[in-house]
Design an enzyme around this catalytic site. Structure first.
Site, PDB file in Angstrom:
ATOM      1  N   ASN A   4       0.884  -1.304   0.133  1.00  0.00           N
ATOM      2  CA  ASN A   4       0.094   0.080   0.112  1.00  0.00           C
ATOM      3  C   ASN A   4       0.894   1.108  -0.112  1.00  0.00           C
ATOM      4  OD1 ASN A   4      -1.872   2.045   0.596  1.00  0.00           O
ATOM      5  ND2 ASN A   4      -2.101   1.530   2.656  1.00  0.00           N
ATOM      6  N   TRP A   5       0.777   2.025  -1.078  1.00  0.00           N
ATOM      7  CA  TRP A   5       1.843   3.091  -1.239  1.00  0.00           C
ATOM      8  C   TRP A   5       1.137   4.484  -0.717  1.00  0.00           C
ATOM      9  CZ3 TRP A   5       4.023   3.089  -6.912  1.00  0.00           C
ATOM     10  CH2 TRP A   5       4.942   1.860  -6.959  1.00  0.00           C
ATOM     11  N   LYS A   6      -0.041   4.219  -0.176  1.00  0.00           N
ATOM     12  CA  LYS A   6      -0.516   5.477   0.486  1.00  0.00           C
ATOM     13  C   LYS A   6      -0.431   6.722  -0.547  1.00  0.00           C
ATOM     14  CE  LYS A   6       0.903   3.638   5.076  1.00  0.00           C
ATOM     15  NZ  LYS A   6       0.415   3.556   6.235  1.00  0.00           N
ATOM     16  N   HIS A  90      -9.258   0.749   5.039  1.00  0.00           N
ATOM     17  CA  HIS A  90      -8.010   0.930   5.559  1.00  0.00           C
ATOM     18  C   HIS A  90      -8.117   2.155   6.998  1.00  0.00           C
ATOM     19  CE1 HIS A  90      -3.838   2.583   6.153  1.00  0.00           C
ATOM     20  NE2 HIS A  90      -3.584   1.222   5.720  1.00  0.00           N
ATOM     21  N   GLU A  92      -6.446   4.404   8.005  1.00  0.00           N
ATOM     22  CA  GLU A  92      -6.287   5.957   7.500  1.00  0.00           C
ATOM     23  C   GLU A  92      -7.819   6.498   7.164  1.00  0.00           C
ATOM     24  OE1 GLU A  92      -2.787   5.460   5.586  1.00  0.00           O
ATOM     25  OE2 GLU A  92      -1.768   4.927   7.472  1.00  0.00           O
ATOM     26  N   GLU A 162      -4.853  -5.056  10.508  1.00  0.00           N
ATOM     27  CA  GLU A 162      -4.222  -3.944  10.551  1.00  0.00           C
ATOM     28  C   GLU A 162      -4.497  -3.332  11.962  1.00  0.00           C
ATOM     29  OE1 GLU A 162      -2.198  -2.900   6.621  1.00  0.00           O
ATOM     30  OE2 GLU A 162      -3.803  -1.443   7.235  1.00  0.00           O
ATOM     31  N   GLY A 168       2.691   2.221  10.420  1.00  0.00           N
ATOM     32  CA  GLY A 168       3.508   3.565  10.208  1.00  0.00           C
ATOM     33  C   GLY A 168       4.199   3.970  11.396  1.00  0.00           C
ATOM     34  N   SER A 208       3.853  -2.144  10.130  1.00  0.00           N
ATOM     35  CA  SER A 208       5.248  -2.230  10.441  1.00  0.00           C
ATOM     36  C   SER A 208       5.913  -3.519   9.926  1.00  0.00           C
ATOM     37  CB  SER A 208       5.624  -1.694  11.619  1.00  0.00           C
ATOM     38  OG  SER A 208       5.098  -0.311  11.872  1.00  0.00           O
ATOM     39  N   GLY A 229       2.867  -1.174   4.270  1.00  0.00           N
ATOM     40  CA  GLY A 229       2.849   0.327   3.720  1.00  0.00           C
ATOM     41  C   GLY A 229       4.284   0.851   3.504  1.00  0.00           C
ATOM     42  N   GLY A 230       4.978   1.179   4.392  1.00  0.00           N
ATOM     43  CA  GLY A 230       6.164   1.866   4.296  1.00  0.00           C
ATOM     44  C   GLY A 230       7.383   1.169   3.723  1.00  0.00           C
TER      45      GLY A 230
HETATM   46  C1  PEP Z   1      -0.662  -0.014   5.698  1.00  0.00           C
HETATM   47  O1  PEP Z   1      -0.448   1.269   5.214  1.00  0.00           O
HETATM   48  O2  PEP Z   1      -1.490  -0.742   5.553  1.00  0.00           O
HETATM   49  C2  PEP Z   1       0.564  -0.329   6.701  1.00  0.00           C
HETATM   50  C3  PEP Z   1       0.504  -1.501   7.283  1.00  0.00           C
HETATM   51  O3  PEP Z   1       1.619   0.443   6.911  1.00  0.00           O
HETATM   52  P1  PEP Z   1       3.046   0.284   7.722  1.00  0.00           P
HETATM   53  O4  PEP Z   1       3.579  -0.983   7.011  1.00  0.00           O
HETATM   54  O5  PEP Z   1       3.788   1.445   6.988  1.00  0.00           O
HETATM   55  O6  PEP Z   1       2.630   0.225   8.975  1.00  0.00           O
END
Ligand code: PEP
Length: 244
Positions: A4-6, A90, A92, A162, A168, A208, A229-230
């Protein structure tokens, strides 16, 4: 394994990511690989993965086919650009954009109607975990959202657990904490859709996930994949997660 590139990367940056990423995962046959860039990069991403084992997904999807819904992108639009998956609910979106379990259900139904695979996210806040409400929160999210699908619809979705406190933040859930939550979700699935559905559904862990912790998470039998994500923004890092 889904990335997930956000709200990161331009089309040119998308192109250069895939130039590096494609060769690193071309022999990876043990899993499906999906990258979910921002809407504005979908066309570039689909072009860049053509002929490969990588699929492209959106980070959201409208519940309507078309209409007066400023800022939304519909299933037929995602089909036309070549996306195959859509992240829905998600944290966010839930936290900052008013997404609810009810709208998560409507978006999931729309994704299925237009042949897209929904990756439906659930997860508890830190305060909810600290006050012992994790199971209740996951159950409520499941009951008010996913449980509204038919058995046939449910068979086509992917669930992502999640925990919001892990997204993040660099604070990964321990494999045991993640596995416990996956068990809660799978038990809900069993109760609502039966044992076969509970065995078959893929539940991803997200929060993470990094190259150095993915192996211990994936060693848990209830964890079927990761939503990243990151660490999905950099080709070598996401490739080493995919190839854990
Ligand atoms: C996400 O955005 O779904 C996520 C899990 O982010 P991160 O891996 O950065 O915690």
């Amino acid at each position: 394994m889904a990335g997930n590139w956000k709200m990161f990367k331009t089309p040119a940056e998308t192109q250069s990511f895939f130039e590096k990423f494609r060769p690193l995962v071309e022999k990876s046959e043990h899993c499906e690989i999906v990258i979910c860039p921002p809407f504005t990069n979908l066309a570039a991403a689909v072009g860049a993965v053509r002929g490969s084992n990588i699929r492209v997904g959106a980070q959201n999807i409208a519940w309507a086919k078309e209409g007066a819904f400023t800022g939304e992108i519909s299933g037929p639009m995602l089909n036309a650009v070549g996306a195959t998956h859509a992240i829905i609910g998600h944290s966010e979106r839930r936290q900052y954009f008013g997404e609810t379990d009810e709208t998560v259900l409507k978006r999931t139904q729309a994704a299925l109607e237009f042949g897209l695979t929904p990756i439906v996210c659930v997860g508890e806040l830190l305060a909810e975990r600290e006050s012992g409400k994790t199971e209740a929160v996951l159950t409520a999210q499941f009951q008010k959202g996913i449980a509204g699908l038919t058995e046939q619809q449910f068979a086509k979705i992917i669930i992502a657990y999640e925990p919001v406190w892990a997204i993040g933040t660099g604070k990964t859930a321990t494999p045991e904490i993640a596995a416990d939550a996956h068990k809660v979700i799978r038990a809900q699935v069993r109760q609502k859709f039966g044992a076969d559905a509970a065995g078959a559904v893929r539940i991803l862990y997200g929060g993470s996930v990094k190259p150095d912790n993915v192996k211990s998470l994936m060693a848990q039998p209830d964890i079927d994949g990761s939503l990243v994500g990151g660490a999905s923004l950099e080709a070598a890092s996401f490739a080493s997660i995919v190839n854990f």
